[in-house]
Enzyme design. Sequence first.
Site, PDB file in Angstrom:
ATOM      1  N   LYS A  30       1.147  26.455  14.756  1.00 40.33           N
ATOM      2  CA  LYS A  30       2.376  27.085  14.233  1.00 40.33           C
ATOM      3  C   LYS A  30       2.379  28.449  14.172  1.00 40.33           C
ATOM      4  O   LYS A  30       1.494  29.209  13.719  1.00 40.33           O
ATOM      5  CB  LYS A  30       2.364  26.522  12.814  1.00 40.33           C
ATOM      6  CG  LYS A  30       3.145  27.249  11.619  1.00 40.33           C
ATOM      7  CD  LYS A  30       2.879  26.994  10.226  1.00 40.33           C
ATOM      8  CE  LYS A  30       3.774  27.659   9.104  1.00 40.33           C
ATOM      9  NZ  LYS A  30       3.748  27.029   7.716  1.00 40.33           N
TER      10      LYS A  30
ATOM     11  N   GLU B 278       7.421  17.164   6.339  1.00 42.80           N
ATOM     12  CA  GLU B 278       6.144  18.161   5.578  1.00 42.80           C
ATOM     13  C   GLU B 278       6.958  18.689   4.221  1.00 42.80           C
ATOM     14  O   GLU B 278       8.013  19.412   4.300  1.00 42.80           O
ATOM     15  CB  GLU B 278       5.986  19.555   6.660  1.00 42.80           C
ATOM     16  CG  GLU B 278       5.280  20.538   5.522  1.00 42.80           C
ATOM     17  CD  GLU B 278       5.217  21.938   6.218  1.00 42.80           C
ATOM     18  OE1 GLU B 278       5.285  23.135   5.783  1.00 42.80           O
ATOM     19  OE2 GLU B 278       5.322  22.070   7.669  1.00 42.80           O
TER      20      GLU B 278
ATOM     21  N   GLY C 178      12.658  31.701  10.009  1.00 42.92           N
ATOM     22  CA  GLY C 178      13.877  32.222  10.305  1.00 42.92           C
ATOM     23  C   GLY C 178      14.629  31.435  11.422  1.00 42.92           C
ATOM     24  O   GLY C 178      15.498  31.957  12.088  1.00 42.92           O
TER      25      GLY C 178
END
Length: 225
Positions: A147, A58, A177
Amino acid sequence: MNTTPAPTSPDLPPSDLRARLDGAFAALPLVAILRGLTPREAEPAAQALYDRGFRLIEVPLNSPEPFDSIGAIRRLLPPDAIVGAGTVMTADQVKTLAGLGADIVVMPHGDTDLIRAAKSAGLACLPGVTTPTEAFAALKAGADALKLFPAELISPRIVKAMRAVMPPDVRLLPVGGIAPETMRDYRDAGVAGFGLGSALYTPGMAVPDIARRAERFVAAWREIA
């Protein structure tokens, strides 16, 4: 580097995208998020990731000249790679991606109109959600996976609670993260994979460094899969 351009998605039957998406997740359910990638860096970075097993790539649209990078990567990699854009915000961006032969639209949010636009354009869609309400609305609109973003707000305990009410075949992917050492607890909670940002790639990173970070993530996934 592979110098022979691979066939792009428009050369493939539209019905084949679902099978290709399933195959990419089965091979390695880690999405490489290349925020800040430039067109000059696109092919070497993508090839390094592909060579280490990545099949989901992506390029966020707030990167420099992102459509040029996405087009170059899509032409470079074989059809078993799923290539697309992140931070997609408008239907016009979806149309541009479809014209490039991109495969997937990744969003930071759960805009159901945008999900439907992506599906109407023949693209897979991975919208961002934080709550069960957003998750079910996104699935109803046609999302192919979810997501979980930002993952810093969604602990493994919360993922486990969401997993209990989600359809069992829905893929949940925490993004935000994620590091190799934080993956196990999420995996134990029921996620199907991860989106990997700055812990995998930062702007201007040399290809050998990308390769080393990719190998660490692949090794961490193999340990918990």
